[in-house]
Write a protein that holds these residues in place. Structure first.
Motif: not given
Ligand code: MG
Ligand code: ADP
Length: 293
Positions: A218-220, A237-239, A241-243
């Motif tokens: 749901d981050k996007y 972001g770095d992970g 999950n952030d892509a």
């Molecule tokens: Mg993270």
């Protein structure tokens, strides 16, 4: 003349440790209205040593740590490393675990000594539809106020322990927020961590907008939420999950070593793991494209 200016601009960026994958994004950086930062490992160090444990009545602390370490055996998450280390420091040998499953943004699950065991945060409790008993809730509340991440241990459907993790705000994060405010840019934070932990970090740093307990998938949508308000949005972001959030942002910025996935979804890669480079990027964009007009 424009391509030449852009070329100069990108090589200048490269000399400052910024790899530009998308030049249009580099140009757009000067117009950003809001920048969203991933919390853990970006605004904070993300080290996550275990600093406190609480257990349900009749549950032994060492036993809880032993079970948790077993479930976390095959997880690459920083939280897993901290739990394994805490067990090792106390000379606790974690038993074998079977059927390991990583539940992205929630926690982990495995079978340990024929019992189903979970370790995870508030998103996991919600998923399992479990409430914490009063003493564990008090423990978690106190930890949250101190910006500490809490994960829970669930054995055969029973919530039996909670672990508090230390994470510290990066010294540079304070300056980043101030500098972005000076540039009239709204600063937002996005995390899968608990709301009170997120709020404690945001209050400390003076962050304007907080998105907490957000599942990776749901981050996007949080990027989109700000875009729907008519804002041009950057995401840092770095992970893994952030892509999708990096891809969705008008300017996606991968920071630090970054994972391959994050790097491939980003418009700009900040090679040095320095959040102040986000400010430098905006300033460089402003300086370059002012000259061009
Ligand atoms: Mg993270
Ligand atoms: P962030 O958004 O801060 O980068 P993640 O999306 O990686 O965090 O994880 C969100 C939450 O999911 C964590 O704060 C934690 O509660 C839980 N979690 C994820 N992985 C694990 C794990 N291996 N063990 C325990 N909890 C986990």
């Amino acid at each position: 003349a424009i391509p030449l200016v852009v070329a100069i601009n990108t090589s200048l960026a490269a000399r400052n440790g910024m790899l530009v994958r998308d030049r249009i994004a580099m140009e757009e950086a000067r117009n950003l209205d809001a920048i969203i930062f991933d919390k853990t490992g970006t605004l904070t160090e993300g080290e996550h040593g275990v600093v406190g444990t609480a257990t349900a009545d009749s549950v032994d602390e060492a036993d809880a740590l032993r079970l948790a370490a077993a479930v976390e055996r095959d997880s690459e998450h920083m939280i897993a490393g901290a739990i394994r280390e805490a067990a090792a420091e106390r000379g606790i040998d974690a038993p074998a675990a079977d059927d390991f499953e990583a539940m992205k943004g929630r926690g982990v699950r495995a079978t340990v000594e024929s019992q189903e065991v979970y370790v995870g945060g508030p998103n996991l409790l919600e998923h399992l539809d479990r409430d914490a008993p009063a003493n564990l809730r008090d423990f978690a509340d106190k930890a949250g106020e101190n910006a500490r991440t809490v994960v829970y241990l669930v054995q055969e459907g029973e919530l039996i322990a909670a672990f508090a993790m230390a994470d510290v705000i990066r010294e540079k994060s304070y300056r980043v927020v101030d500098a972005l405010h000076d540039l009239d840019i709204e600063v937002a934070m996005l995390t899968g961590d608990a709301r009170d932990v997120a709020n404690a970090v945001a209050d400390e740093l003076g962050i304007d907008t907080v998105f907490a307990e957000v599942l990776p998938e749901d981050k996007y949508k949080k990027v989109q939420e700000l875009q729907d308000q008519g804002k041009l949005v950057g995401m840092v972001g770095d992970g893994v999950n952030d892509a999708p959030a990096l891809a969705r942002a008008d300017v996606g910025i991968a920071i630090g070593s970054g994972t391959d996935v994050a790097v491939q979804s980003a418009d700009v890669i900040l090679v040095q793991n320095n959040p102040m480079d986000v400010v430098r990027l905006v300033k460089l964009s402003k300086a370059s494209y002012r000259k061009m007009q």
